[in-house]
Design a protein around this motif. Structure first.
Motif, PDB file in Angstrom:
ATOM      1  N   SER A  56      38.760  50.296  55.944  1.00  0.00           N
ATOM      2  CA  SER A  56      38.825  51.134  54.744  1.00  0.00           C
ATOM      3  C   SER A  56      40.053  52.031  54.738  1.00  0.00           C
ATOM      4  O   SER A  56      40.289  52.767  53.784  1.00  0.00           O
ATOM      5  CB  SER A  56      37.549  51.973  54.612  1.00  0.00           C
ATOM      6  OG  SER A  56      37.417  52.876  55.676  1.00  0.00           O
ATOM      7  N   SER A  59      36.425  48.243  50.942  1.00  0.00           N
ATOM      8  CA  SER A  59      35.767  48.449  52.234  1.00  0.00           C
ATOM      9  C   SER A  59      35.229  49.872  52.338  1.00  0.00           C
ATOM     10  O   SER A  59      34.141  50.100  52.877  1.00  0.00           O
ATOM     11  CB  SER A  59      36.739  48.180  53.379  1.00  0.00           C
ATOM     12  OG  SER A  59      37.177  46.837  53.367  1.00  0.00           O
ATOM     13  N   ASP A  96      34.224  51.794  49.872  1.00  0.00           N
ATOM     14  CA  ASP A  96      33.023  51.906  49.034  1.00  0.00           C
ATOM     15  C   ASP A  96      31.807  51.327  49.770  1.00  0.00           C
ATOM     16  O   ASP A  96      30.723  51.925  49.777  1.00  0.00           O
ATOM     17  CB  ASP A  96      33.221  51.168  47.712  1.00  0.00           C
ATOM     18  CG  ASP A  96      34.256  51.844  46.815  1.00  0.00           C
ATOM     19  OD1 ASP A  96      34.572  53.034  47.053  1.00  0.00           O
ATOM     20  OD2 ASP A  96      34.754  51.184  45.886  1.00  0.00           O
ATOM     21  N   ASP A  97      31.988  50.156  50.390  1.00  0.00           N
ATOM     22  CA  ASP A  97      30.889  49.519  51.127  1.00  0.00           C
ATOM     23  C   ASP A  97      30.472  50.360  52.335  1.00  0.00           C
ATOM     24  O   ASP A  97      29.282  50.558  52.593  1.00  0.00           O
ATOM     25  CB  ASP A  97      31.299  48.120  51.598  1.00  0.00           C
ATOM     26  CG  ASP A  97      31.447  47.134  50.446  1.00  0.00           C
ATOM     27  OD1 ASP A  97      31.035  47.475  49.313  1.00  0.00           O
ATOM     28  OD2 ASP A  97      31.971  46.029  50.671  1.00  0.00           O
ATOM     29  N   LEU A 122      26.801  52.074  53.189  1.00  0.00           N
ATOM     30  CA  LEU A 122      26.055  51.785  54.413  1.00  0.00           C
ATOM     31  C   LEU A 122      25.820  53.042  55.236  1.00  0.00           C
ATOM     32  O   LEU A 122      24.754  53.218  55.840  1.00  0.00           O
ATOM     33  CB  LEU A 122      26.807  50.737  55.242  1.00  0.00           C
ATOM     34  CG  LEU A 122      26.765  49.316  54.675  1.00  0.00           C
ATOM     35  CD1 LEU A 122      27.784  48.435  55.385  1.00  0.00           C
ATOM     36  CD2 LEU A 122      25.365  48.718  54.812  1.00  0.00           C
TER      37      LEU A 122
END
Length: 341
Positions: free
Chosen positions: A166, A244, A246-247, A251
């Motif tokens: 990220s 990445s 955002d993901d 998580l």
């Protein structure tokens, strides 16, 4: 006639960030309105290179129009002969732009984590101290889209998971102290802005030294990728960083909510409940637990978390696992115990 397109682009990027800082400053719930200073101070971290000089010039131009006080700080790492004189030159250039306060601060670079990581740690510690000393609302950093692409590739090479892919956040640090206005601009735009404004820039020889990993990536790795895959690699890697991030944020939030449900009444992690979680969520909980027990985040790698994870998913009666920071992880009676050894 308006400014050169490169100058217009960097000024627009800085103007947007200053608007965000002003919004945060005026809406801060922690400080009563009558106690807030009428004008926030924003510092630019400036090495004298093209990226940070372009940033300093844009800050000096935009800040007065928005009622923001603007200053600068340059960090002397002491790694090259004459670095103190160069820092004094940068201070002079920043003052010529109209920035105030301006200062040079010298640091001692250690060895932990390698030369690049040690220099970065020393630099951020000095910037934090300068911000605290002057009461700055934010510090602007000149990282560009090219720097972001390099950071993503370095993360990929380490195999550290989606968080390292990220890259750098546009806003980071305690209370959102660090802001990176140029993450959507390429390095060439900043250099062009300096050229058309006749701003003198200093090219750090370390940036071209093959002894440094990022330098090899910049001058050999990325050009090779562009030759093999075509133009647009830098832009694609920067997009990967945002997706990445955002993901990873989603998580992290999931893991934060799930953590309380996998602990028993004594606060110990229950292995059966951890096993039932998706691996990406479970490993985040394990990493957080290791850091809370004293493992340094910068020394805790994917392989360490995988070893702890096997205590959950591949239990064969194995012994305790030694982690950085003298932290030990072991399974005891269906519980995962992570503590100082």
């Amino acid at each position: 006639m308006g400014p050169h397109p490169a100058v217009a682009a960097i000024r627009l990027a800085v103007r947007r960030v200053l608007h965000d800082i002003l919004t945060d400053h005026h809406s801060s719930p922690d400080v009563p309105a009558h106690e807030r200073p009428p004008s926030p101070l924003v510092l630019v971290a400036c090495s004298g290179g093209a990226d940070s000089m372009a940033l300093a010039s844009a800050l000096a131009f935009e800040a007065p129009k928005l009622g923001v006080r603007a200053g600068g700080v340059t960090v002397d790492h002491g790694l090259q002969t004459g670095s103190d004189l160069r820092a004094d030159e940068v201070v002079l250039r920043l003052r010529e732009l109209g920035l105030d306060p301006v200062e040079a601060t010298a640091v001692t670079v250690g060895r932990e984590g390698g030369p690049e990581a040690a220099a970065r740690d020393a630099r951020y510690a000095a910037l934090d101290a300068a911000a605290d000393r002057h009461g700055a609302a934010a510090i602007l950093l000149g990282h560009t889209r090219d720097d972001q692409a390099e950071t993503v590739l370095l993360g990929l090479a380490r195999g550290s998971g989606i968080r390292s892919l990220s890259g750098m956040a546009a806003v980071s640090g305690a209370g959102g102290r660090y802001r990176r206005p140029f993450l959507e601009l390429d390095r060439q735009t900043a250099r062009k802005a300096c050229m058309v404004q006749s701003l003198p820039v200093w090219d750090d020889p370390h940036n071209a030294d093959p002894a440094y990993t990022r330098s090899r990536l910049r001058h050999e790795g990325l050009p090779a990728l562009e030759k093999a895959l075509g133009k647009g690699v830098v832009e694609a890697l920067a997009r990967t960083a945002q997706l990445s991030r955002d993901d990873a944020d989603a998580l992290d939030a999931w893991a934060g909510r799930a953590e309380a449900a996998v602990r028993d009444s004594a606060g110990l992690l229950e292995c059966a409940k951890l096993y039932a979680l998706p691996p990406a969520v479970r490993r985040r909980i394990l990493r957080r637990a290791a850091i809370e027990a004293g493992a340094p985040a910068g020394s805790l790698f994917a392989r360490h978390i995988e070893e702890i994870d096997r205590l959950i998913t591949g239990w064969r009666g194995q012994g305790a696992i030694n982690l950085p920071g003298k932290v030990v992880a072991q399974r005891q009676g269906g519980r995962l115990v992570i503590r100082q050894g």
